[in-house]
Design a protein around this motif. Sequence first.
Motif, short mmCIF file in Angstrom:
data_model
loop_
_atom_site.label_atom_id
_atom_site.label_comp_id
_atom_site.label_asym_id
_atom_site.label_seq_id
_atom_site.Cartn_x
_atom_site.Cartn_y
_atom_site.Cartn_z
N LYS A 41 7.47 1.57 1.78
CA LYS A 41 8.91 1.86 1.89
C LYS A 41 9.23 2.90 0.82
CE LYS A 41 13.42 -0.45 1.93
NZ LYS A 41 14.12 -1.75 1.69
N HIS A 42 9.83 3.99 1.24
CA HIS A 42 9.95 5.17 0.38
C HIS A 42 11.38 5.70 0.44
CE1 HIS A 42 8.41 9.61 -0.23
NE2 HIS A 42 9.11 9.17 -1.26
N LYS A 43 12.02 5.70 -0.72
CA LYS A 43 13.37 6.27 -0.76
C LYS A 43 13.30 7.69 -1.30
CE LYS A 43 18.13 5.31 -1.88
NZ LYS A 43 19.04 4.62 -2.79
N LEU A 47 15.78 7.27 3.26
CA LEU A 47 14.91 6.09 3.24
C LEU A 47 14.05 6.05 4.51
CD1 LEU A 47 14.51 3.33 1.61
CD2 LEU A 47 15.89 2.35 3.42
N HIS A 48 12.78 5.72 4.36
CA HIS A 48 11.90 5.56 5.51
C HIS A 48 10.73 4.67 5.12
CE1 HIS A 48 10.36 9.03 3.26
NE2 HIS A 48 9.17 8.60 3.62
N TYR A 49 9.96 4.31 6.11
CA TYR A 49 8.77 3.48 5.89
C TYR A 49 7.56 4.29 6.34
CZ TYR A 49 12.14 -0.39 5.68
OH TYR A 49 13.19 -1.22 5.37
N ASP A 50 6.63 4.57 5.42
CA ASP A 50 5.43 5.33 5.77
C ASP A 50 4.36 4.37 6.29
OD1 ASP A 50 6.02 8.15 5.08
OD2 ASP A 50 6.39 7.31 3.08
N PHE A 51 4.09 4.49 7.56
CA PHE A 51 3.15 3.62 8.26
C PHE A 51 1.81 4.34 8.30
CE2 PHE A 51 1.32 1.39 11.84
CZ PHE A 51 1.96 0.16 11.89
#
Length: 207
Positions: A41-43, A47-51
């Motif tokens: 999880k990266h703000k 904000l997003h989630y790096d999968f």
Amino acid sequence: MPKSAVSPLAKYRSMRDPQKTPEPFTSNDIDHDNLVFVIQKHKATALHYDFRLQVYKAMPSWAVPKGPSLDSTVKRLAMKTEDHPLDYRHFEGIIPEGEYGAGPVIIWDYGTYLPEIEVAKGQRKIIKEKKEGEKIMAAGIEKGEIKFFINGKKIKGSFALVKTKGFAGPNAWLLIKHKDRFAKEGYDAKDFPKSAKTAKTIEDLQK
Ligand code: MN
């Protein structure tokens, strides 16, 4: 050619056959039996989630603005981003100002995964053999469709990542939870804000 000038696709192609071409990434931390994944999880600006899913020593990556859902009726936009080195999966902390993606990162979830193939409509088979699984993943990413079974601390079960046909741009994929016993109606990643590693939240890192 400097590393930054290599396109993600070129890097990916060189990664596909490690016998023929040198691998773009090295790692001191390989699990010889399992393929690993991480969701960071990266703000950053947003904000997003790096999968990130391991294929060889690299982690092909997708930025998922809303994070993964266990709700099988939900399709999450997942923008294909640059492959990351395998060792990057351990990173939790702050990317400093001035660097690309500046901002806090937590390890939202991590664990192992197993590639899957569709054997009949709606019927999937898990590929247990690591080398065979990597080949299937590499070919699937090139083709624009992969299926896999996630074994994380937070999320579990079968998922698909499918490239859209141009909708939302050339890098747009969709992350979809298959219907299985791990599917959960209404599941929203934002309801589970803690790191699966340290229990810290993004806000804790910003203090
Ligand atoms: Mn990111």
